[in-house]
Design a protein around this motif. Structure first.
Motif, short mmCIF file in Angstrom:
data_model
loop_
_atom_site.label_atom_id
_atom_site.label_comp_id
_atom_site.label_asym_id
_atom_site.label_seq_id
_atom_site.Cartn_x
_atom_site.Cartn_y
_atom_site.Cartn_z
N ASN A 34 -21.44 70.45 77.11
CA ASN A 34 -20.81 69.36 77.85
C ASN A 34 -20.43 69.74 79.29
O ASN A 34 -19.39 69.34 79.78
CB ASN A 34 -19.56 68.88 77.10
CG ASN A 34 -19.86 67.67 76.25
OD1 ASN A 34 -20.19 66.62 76.77
ND2 ASN A 34 -19.74 67.82 74.94
N HIS B 249 -25.34 61.64 75.23
CA HIS B 249 -24.40 62.27 74.29
C HIS B 249 -23.01 62.47 74.85
O HIS B 249 -22.18 63.10 74.20
CB HIS B 249 -24.92 63.65 73.88
CG HIS B 249 -26.14 63.62 73.01
ND1 HIS B 249 -26.07 63.60 71.64
CD2 HIS B 249 -27.45 63.59 73.32
CE1 HIS B 249 -27.30 63.59 71.15
NE2 HIS B 249 -28.17 63.58 72.15
N ASN C 193 -24.45 58.96 64.91
CA ASN C 193 -24.92 60.26 64.43
C ASN C 193 -24.78 60.40 62.92
O ASN C 193 -24.03 59.67 62.27
CB ASN C 193 -24.10 61.40 65.07
CG ASN C 193 -24.48 61.67 66.52
OD1 ASN C 193 -23.77 62.37 67.23
ND2 ASN C 193 -25.61 61.15 66.95
N GLU D 237 -14.75 62.11 73.15
CA GLU D 237 -15.70 62.72 72.21
C GLU D 237 -16.72 61.65 71.83
O GLU D 237 -16.40 60.69 71.15
CB GLU D 237 -14.98 63.23 70.96
CG GLU D 237 -15.86 64.05 70.02
CD GLU D 237 -16.20 65.43 70.59
OE1 GLU D 237 -17.20 65.51 71.34
OE2 GLU D 237 -15.48 66.39 70.29
C1 CR1 Z 1 -20.83 65.35 72.09
O1 CR1 Z 1 -19.80 65.97 72.82
C2 CR1 Z 1 -21.64 64.70 69.83
C3 CR1 Z 1 -22.86 65.56 70.09
C4 CR1 Z 1 -24.09 65.05 69.36
C5 CR1 Z 1 -22.13 66.12 72.28
C6 CR1 Z 1 -20.46 65.25 70.62
O2 CR1 Z 1 -19.37 64.36 70.48
O3 CR1 Z 1 -21.35 64.69 68.46
O4 CR1 Z 1 -23.16 65.59 71.47
N1 CR1 Z 1 -22.51 65.96 73.68
O5 CR1 Z 1 -24.35 63.74 69.69
C7 CR1 Z 1 -23.16 66.85 74.42
O6 CR1 Z 1 -23.41 67.98 74.05
C8 CR1 Z 1 -24.26 67.21 76.50
O7 CR1 Z 1 -23.51 66.42 75.66
#
Ligand code: CR1
Length: 836
Positions: free
Chosen positions: A289, A374, A482, A674
């Protein structure tokens, strides 16, 4: 009415249930063949690792047989295929999951037993394939499992990093990082494909060619080339022949050696160049992230989409179809924006190499790609500097400018004279330097854009990309919540609960059809079931307690409430709030008399998770957790009433031990931050109760299992912006309980307070962006509610059963079916079972 076997036929069933000796013999034979021939070991030179290798290679033979049959069938049938492009696949270990998918675990166990090996010990020898950071990478792995299990013709594509996510060690309470050279001991689960390789070009120049008829074309030439070599990782479906493939690319130098340089006496420089090619696939970027604009990362992105598209196009061309068929044969899913360069790359191939017109090419591109977003965190949205792309991929930069130009012309046509809108929607962000907004490029080049949970998909539409929703009149944007694979996240990681569920439902078909779990609701009030259910939970807690003791030497009681937060350490996930809550609890306990204390619910608070190596504040949170643990765990007045443990090096195989052992798990991100979360689903599937915010998939989990079975707290997503606004312009009113907690830190209760000053400052002068103070009181209240609820053993058991029973929706099989039907338009292509 259930069918019952006539008693006189039972012996026939028995014969099939007990594996034939010949089968056991065959397994032993292939095991011994690999041990002695592939690995050159003998009976007197063996250990668990050797027997792991022998077992893995014997299983790999079966996988390859199934894989070959699958590929031949797909080639014959030529169905539309989906290509799942992801820079991360967090697969974890493969031995146990392959044994289960192939339905041979029991017989392998017997075969190995007879040779004097314990399967459990071998499983522990395998190192995790950790080619991912967190949720995004593990989601890709779950999706591959479902694609295989549901018989879809699918391919995963990614990078074979030499180093996966770093190993985390805790030294003096601080995270330290060590390289994860996971390939050091070989990798039985991949097949090196020296016969499958493609060239990838970087840099160079673009030649403008004017044909005799006046048409202009462009040729990208010069620069440097590297070669992408394929490594295939077969992914077997559970209880089906279908065995799909994750094709991971590894970079190699394009020429074995630069002989000119060699002859000039510049041997070292020639070798250096080779190394620089291999560098491309050397290391996974350890940020979750969060984007870091390193040129090597951009190289990785182009390297992998370039090789992947060549591979997909080669497969398409074998059938001699016209290009216009391409989108009906090929669907390409972008797992976040990381593979977005695939869009200009396909456009480039079609116009520069295949001679299609811009419009025909663009029509094919936009019918082929779809994109999953995401995250809404601004620091995670990819933006690449125009000069960087220009230098590395000059032709792509031209194409991106053209895509933008044609797009903005359409916007102008729809909203004439709205200059601010053009500025907002431009793929090119103005500034010095200009930036390419990768999410905008992905949206414009895709037919469908999805978020990963209902709330998240709404935030995408209303807060992140509202201009695009308006422009496309809502037609491009959708939600696919998801899911997680019930194979790994219940059947494999919690065998006792899995067996019990099978026994209660009278069949194990729930493993492939999670809807069946709903039938467990009937047993929620059944005292015998409750008893057995909680006994299994206790076994799993003992297993975790033993693990904790072996790693940290801390003794924890399996009779305490296990309260767990495991995930990447990030400010938005608020592990900080959790440890502040622990301090609050500790201060409260200290004020009680011993008699009062004895009435408290003993609680073990577990943390695990990695911080990005450069994320200073997240690393301080880890230090604070360890410092608090140091004091609390050694306070004789407190004993088992409160323990705090940070388990180092969280990864998939550790999650498999931790998740089945939770009573409570925390998913406490600031509302709206999130996107989904997936570990929340894993915990609840294993009968754990969520204590969490009204965020991501927590919301939908609450809808499914019932609000009585989840502890919600905190502000709602639509309140967050106003509170932040006030925080900026008014002095923050610190929650008084939180003030007490911070005072304790500042008094030095948990060691030198200077260390924690920058962390505490995020709540004070930093403006408390993640609203810890605002949510603190309701967080503490939810924690107190959970203590009360845990005292009622029957009530708790019922909640736990209803949790598992309500999780049908969160199977990744459901997610994948949604993608297949609504987005990819692919159908199962079932391989006849000529082998079992
Ligand atoms: C999100 O922060 C989600 C996963 C999979 C992440 C999490 O909440 O479950 O993706 N996002 O969808 C991410 O890594 C680059 O973004």
């Amino acid at each position: 009415p259930r069918w019952l076997p006539p008693p006189e036929t039972l012996h026939l069933w028995k014969e099939f249930e007990t594996p034939e000796p010949a089968e056991i013999k065959a397994i032993q034979k292939s095991f011994l063949r690999h041990v002695t021939k592939t690995f050159a070991r003998t009976a007197f030179n063996m250990d668990n690792f050797g027997s792991y290798q022998g077992t893995a290679y014997s299983l790999r033979d079966r996988l390859i047989d199934k894989w070959n049959i699958t590929q031949q069938h797909h080639t014959r049938e030529d169905p539309k295929r989906v290509y799942y492009l992801s820079l991360e696949f967090l697969l974890g270990r493969s031995l146990d999951s392959c044994l289960l998918s192939l339905g041979v675990k029991d017989i392998y166990k017997k075969a190995l037993d007879e040779l004097g090996f314990r399967l459990e010990d071998l499983i522990g020898e395998e190192v995790d394939a950790a080619l991912g950071n967190g949720g995004l990478g593990r989601l890709a792995a779950c999706y591959m499992d479902s694609l295989a299990t549901l018989d879809y013709p699918a391919w995963g594509y990614g990078i074979r990093y030499n180093y996966g996510i770093f190993k985390q060690l805790i030294v003096d309470g601080y995270q330290t990082e060590f390289p994860d050279y996971w390939l050091n001991f070989g990798n039985p689960w991949e097949i090196e494909r020296l016969d499958v390789s493609y060239e990838v070009r970087f840099r160079g120049y673009v030649n403008k060619v004017t044909e005799e008829d006046g048409t202009i074309s462009y040729v990208w030439e010069g620069g440097e080339k590297v070669v992408a070599v394929a490594y295939d990782v077969p992914i077997p479906g559970y209880g089906t022949m279908n065995t799909i493939n994750i094709r991971l690319w590894s970079a190699k130098p394009a020429r074995e050696f630069d002989f000119a340089m060699f002859n000039d006496g510049n041997y070292e420089k020639a070798v250096e160049e080779q190394k620089s090619a291999e560098n491309i696939t050397s290391v996974l970027y350890p940020n979750d992230n969060h984007m870091v604009g390193k040129i090597l990362r951009l190289k990785q992105q182009y390297f992998f989409v370039c090789a992947t598209l060549q591979d997909a196009i080669r497969r398409f061309k074998k059938t001699n179809r016209p290009w216009s068929d391409f989108p009906y044969q090929v669907s390409i899913q972008l797992n976040d924006t990381h593979p977005t360069l695939g869009i200009p790359e396909l456009q480039r191939i079609l116009i520069d190499e295949e001679g299609l017109s811009w419009d025909d090419a663009w029509d094919i591109v936009t019918k082929t790609f779809s994109f999953t977003n995401h995250t809404v965190l601004p620091e995670a949205l990819e933006r690449w500097a125009v000069p960087l792309i220009q230098d590395l991929l000059p032709r792509h930069m031209m194409i991106i400018f053209d895509i933008n130009l044609f797009f903005l012309q359409k916007v102008e046509k729809k909203f004439p004279g709205d200059r601010d809108r053009l500025r907002r929607m431009s793929i090119i962000e103005e500034g010095h330097p200009q930036n390419v907004r990768m999410a905008f490029l992905a949206i414009v080049g895709s037919h469908t854009v999805n978020g990963v949970a209902a709330l998240h998909s709404n935030l995408i539409k209303n807060d992140i990309f509202p201009d695009f929703v308006e422009f496309y009149e809502g037609n491009k944007f959708t939600n696919v919540t998801n899911g997680i694979t019930p194979r790994r996240w219940l059947h494999q990681c919690n065998p006792a609960l899995s067996d019990f569920i099978t026994q209660k439902l009278g069949s194990d078909s729930w493993v492939k059809d999670l809807e069946q779990l709903k039938k467990l609701k009937e047993f929620a009030d059944d005292a015998a079931v409750q008893k057995q259910w909680m006994a299994i939970k206790r076994q799993n807690k003992v297993r975790l307690a033993d693990y904790i003791h072996s790693i940290t030497s801390i003794q924890v009681s399996p009779d305490s409430l296990f309260d767990i937060q495991v995930k990447r350490i990030h400010e938005y996930k608020r592990q900080f709030m959790n440890i502040l809550g622990v301090i609050h609890r500790y201060l409260r306990l200290k004020k009680l008399t011993p008699e009062q204390r004895a009435k408290e619910v003993p609680r073990l608070v577990v943390f695990a998770g990695k911080s990005a190596p450069g994320y200073f504040i997240a690393k301080l949170v880890i230090k604070l957790i360890n410092s608090v643990g140091e004091v609390v765990n050694n306070d004789p007045e407190i004993g088992d009433i409160l323990k705090v443990v940070f388990i180092p090096n969280y990864n998939v195989s550790l999650a498999e031990i931790i998740i089945p052992a939770s009573d409570i798990s925390q998913h406490i991100s600031t509302a709206g931050t999130e996107a989904s979360g997936t570990s929340n689903m894993k915990f609840v599937l294993n009968g754990g109760i969520i204590l969490g915010t009204v965020d991501g998939a927590n919301i939908e989990i609450g809808e499914e299992i019932g609000e009585d079975n989840i502890f919600f707290f905190g502000v709602k997503a639509d309140e967050v912006e106003d509170i932040r606004h006030l925080n900026r312009y008014r002095k923050i009113e610190m929650d008084p309980d939180l003030r007490n907690v911070l005072d304790a830190i500042e008094r030095g209760t948990f060691g030198d307070p200077k260390i924690f000053e920058p962390l505490v400052a995020t709540l004070t002068v930093g403006g408390d962006y993640y609203l810890i103070s605002k949510d603190f009181a309701s967080y503490i209240e939810a924690q107190a509610d959970s203590d009360e609820a845990y005292k009622d053993k029957v009530g708790w058991a019922k909640k736990s059963i209803l949790c598992t029973a309500g999780m049908s929706k969160f199977s990744s099989d459901r997610s994948i079916n949604e993608y297949a039907e609504r987005i990819w338009k692919i159908k199962p292509c079932t391989v006849p079972a000529t082998l079992n």
